[in-house]
Scaffold this active site. Structure first.
Site, PDB file in Angstrom:
ATOM      1  N   ASP A 297     -44.229  87.968   1.351  1.00 26.50           N
ATOM      2  CA  ASP A 297     -44.870  87.875   2.674  1.00 26.50           C
ATOM      3  C   ASP A 297     -43.839  87.838   3.798  1.00 26.50           C
ATOM      4  OD1 ASP A 297     -47.530  87.908   1.838  1.00 26.50           O
ATOM      5  OD2 ASP A 297     -47.567  85.745   1.491  1.00 26.50           O
TER       6      ASP A 297
ATOM      7  N   LYS B 128     -51.827  80.685  -3.864  1.00 24.59           N
ATOM      8  CA  LYS B 128     -50.388  80.975  -3.747  1.00 24.59           C
ATOM      9  C   LYS B 128     -49.503  79.794  -4.167  1.00 24.59           C
ATOM     10  CE  LYS B 128     -50.830  84.616  -0.315  1.00 24.59           C
ATOM     11  NZ  LYS B 128     -50.370  85.195   0.952  1.00 24.59           N
TER      12      LYS B 128
ATOM     13  N   MET C  88     -51.098  87.078  11.426  1.00 18.36           N
ATOM     14  CA  MET C  88     -50.737  87.345  10.026  1.00 18.36           C
ATOM     15  C   MET C  88     -51.939  87.572   9.132  1.00 18.36           C
ATOM     16  SD  MET C  88     -47.495  84.860   9.274  1.00 18.36           S
ATOM     17  CE  MET C  88     -47.961  84.693   7.578  1.00 18.36           C
TER      18      MET C  88
ATOM     19  N   GLY D 191     -49.656  77.209   3.799  1.00 18.12           N
ATOM     20  CA  GLY D 191     -48.940  78.080   2.869  1.00 18.12           C
ATOM     21  C   GLY D 191     -48.426  79.348   3.518  1.00 18.12           C
TER      22      GLY D 191
HETATM   23  P1  ATR Z   1     -52.904  78.127   3.677  1.00 19.48           P
HETATM   24  O1  ATR Z   1     -52.107  77.303   2.736  1.00 19.48           O
HETATM   25  O2  ATR Z   1     -53.703  79.161   3.002  1.00 19.48           O
HETATM   26  O3  ATR Z   1     -52.139  78.631   4.854  1.00 19.48           O
HETATM   27  P2  ATR Z   1     -53.917  75.710   4.708  1.00 19.48           P
HETATM   28  O4  ATR Z   1     -52.865  74.962   4.008  1.00 19.48           O
HETATM   29  O5  ATR Z   1     -55.317  75.222   4.691  1.00 19.48           O
HETATM   30  O6  ATR Z   1     -54.020  77.193   4.215  1.00 19.48           O
HETATM   31  O7  ATR Z   1     -53.400  75.893   6.203  1.00 19.48           O
HETATM   32  C1  ATR Z   1     -54.159  76.509   7.168  1.00 19.48           C
HETATM   33  C2  ATR Z   1     -53.473  76.324   8.536  1.00 19.48           C
HETATM   34  O8  ATR Z   1     -54.391  76.760   9.545  1.00 19.48           O
HETATM   35  C3  ATR Z   1     -53.131  74.901   8.852  1.00 19.48           C
HETATM   36  O9  ATR Z   1     -51.965  74.886   9.646  1.00 19.48           O
HETATM   37  C4  ATR Z   1     -54.343  74.451   9.675  1.00 19.48           C
HETATM   38  O10 ATR Z   1     -54.081  73.377  10.554  1.00 19.48           O
HETATM   39  P3  ATR Z   1     -54.134  71.838  10.013  1.00 19.48           P
HETATM   40  O11 ATR Z   1     -52.836  71.588   9.329  1.00 19.48           O
HETATM   41  O12 ATR Z   1     -54.320  71.044  11.234  1.00 19.48           O
HETATM   42  O13 ATR Z   1     -55.323  71.781   9.094  1.00 19.48           O
HETATM   43  C5  ATR Z   1     -54.608  75.691  10.452  1.00 19.48           C
HETATM   44  N1  ATR Z   1     -55.980  75.789  10.968  1.00 19.48           N
HETATM   45  C6  ATR Z   1     -57.117  76.041  10.271  1.00 19.48           C
HETATM   46  N2  ATR Z   1     -58.189  76.086  11.098  1.00 19.48           N
HETATM   47  C7  ATR Z   1     -57.718  75.863  12.351  1.00 19.48           C
HETATM   48  C8  ATR Z   1     -58.323  75.803  13.642  1.00 19.48           C
HETATM   49  N3  ATR Z   1     -59.644  75.974  13.819  1.00 19.48           N
HETATM   50  N4  ATR Z   1     -57.530  75.567  14.716  1.00 19.48           N
HETATM   51  C9  ATR Z   1     -56.195  75.391  14.569  1.00 19.48           C
HETATM   52  N5  ATR Z   1     -55.555  75.441  13.367  1.00 19.48           N
HETATM   53  C10 ATR Z   1     -56.307  75.676  12.272  1.00 19.48           C
END
Ligand code: ATR
Length: 277
Positions: free
Chosen positions: A102, A66, A220, A130
């Site tokens: 979205d 994205k 979501m 994102g």
């Molecule tokens: P995207 O851009 O597709 O949303 P991303 O940038 O990797 O993916 O973001 C994923 C989100 O999920 C982030 O806010 C991440 O938290 P961090 O910023 O600390 O990495 C969160 N996330 C992923 N796994 C998680 C977990 N097990 N517990 C809490 N937050 C999680």
């Protein structure tokens, strides 16, 4: 001639978008086809240009492309510019126009399908990736009383709140970034999970007592494991799994491409019925 569209991602095999758009095409009589494209992780741009140059009219973009789609867009429409991520591409001749549906999708689902009002409510948004960037502006324009953005890595939430500084005007009590540990003792009317934690069967580290009476818990990410929604249900919240958002964002994309917004309720009902079988 049939106009061609597709969803592009990696992985993409489990995307429900082709089924959703096929239903839309049937219901509206639009002459369109809609397929899936699996792009290599390092080959997103090439796959998009190939589809466009082969006569494709538009694409939906899903994980993990994205943000890359935003960079590839020559022009950004509506909320897409500030969101920094796009989920819909429309080809205007050789020009690539990026949209983000979205945010309108989740707001439409919460308001029209779930019958909830965001205005004046205490909202907790979990995650600062994102997915969160994509929904911030439409959500804030609904004028919640307050918005707390909680994230495992606090710096990412702080950066996000800084990025959307201009949206502070929409919330009477403002937008703040917090770690999950700081949520103890707070209560919210709407709690939205925009993290990818569910995809690996995890959930953010939430304290008990977070949900105000009658609160809505919204995930979501449709289709993953749902530990967050299970937790929310044990806490007495009304839960919603994001299928409505998926169909509503698709309807917004369809409208951008075809100029007509298909009815969504029958499609949501049909997908739910199929899943129960
Ligand atoms: P995207 O851009 O597709 O949303 P991303 O940038 O990797 O993916 O973001 C994923 C989100 O999920 C982030 O806010 C991440 O938290 P961090 O910023 O600390 O990495 C969160 N996330 C992923 N796994 C998680 C977990 N097990 N517990 C809490 N937050 C999680």
């Amino acid at each position: 001639m049939t106009d061609r569209y597709a969803v592009i991602g990696n992985p993409v095999a489990h995307s429900l978008s082709p089924e959703i758009h096929a239903e839309f095409a049937r219901a509206t009589g639009e002459d369109v086809s809609y397929t899936r494209i699996l792009a290599p992780l390092d080959g997103f741009k090439e796959a998009v240009l190939k589809f466009r140059d082969g006569g494709g009219r538009g694409l939906n973009v899903t994980l993990p492309f994205k943000r890359e789609a935003w960079r590839l867009s020559g022009r950004h429409a509506g909320y897409a510019l500030e969101a920094g991520a796009v989920n819909t591409l429309a080809f205007d001749g050789p020009h690539i126009v990026g949209h983000n549906t979205d945010g309108p999708g989740i707001v439409y689902d919460i308001r029209n399908n779930l019958g909830r009002v965001v205005r004046g409510k205490r909202v907790l948004l979990m995650g600062a990736g994102g997915a969160t960037y994509g929904v911030m502006e439409p959500l804030m324009r609904e004028q919640p009383e307050s918005l707390v953005v909680a994230n495992r890595t606090l710096e990412n939430a702080i950066a996000l709140v800084g990025h959307f500084e201009k949206l502070q005007q929409y919330a009477a009590r403002g937008i703040v970034a917090r770690p999950y540990s700081a949520l103890a003792g707070m209560q919210f009317d709407i709690v939205i999970n925009a993290t990818s934690a569910g995809l690996s069967g995890a959930m953010p580290d939430l304290p008990s007592g977070l949900f105000a009476e009658g609160a809505l818990a919204y995930d979501m990410v449709y289709g993953g494991a749902a530990p967050f929604l299970e937790f929310a249900a044990t806490q007495g919240a009304q839960v919603s799994d994001g299928l409505g958002m998926l169909v509503e964002q698709a309807a917004e994309s369809f409208q951008i491409w075809r100029g007509v917004r298909p009815a969504t309720k029958p499609v949501i009902a049909r997908l739910r019925a199929l899943r129960k079988r």
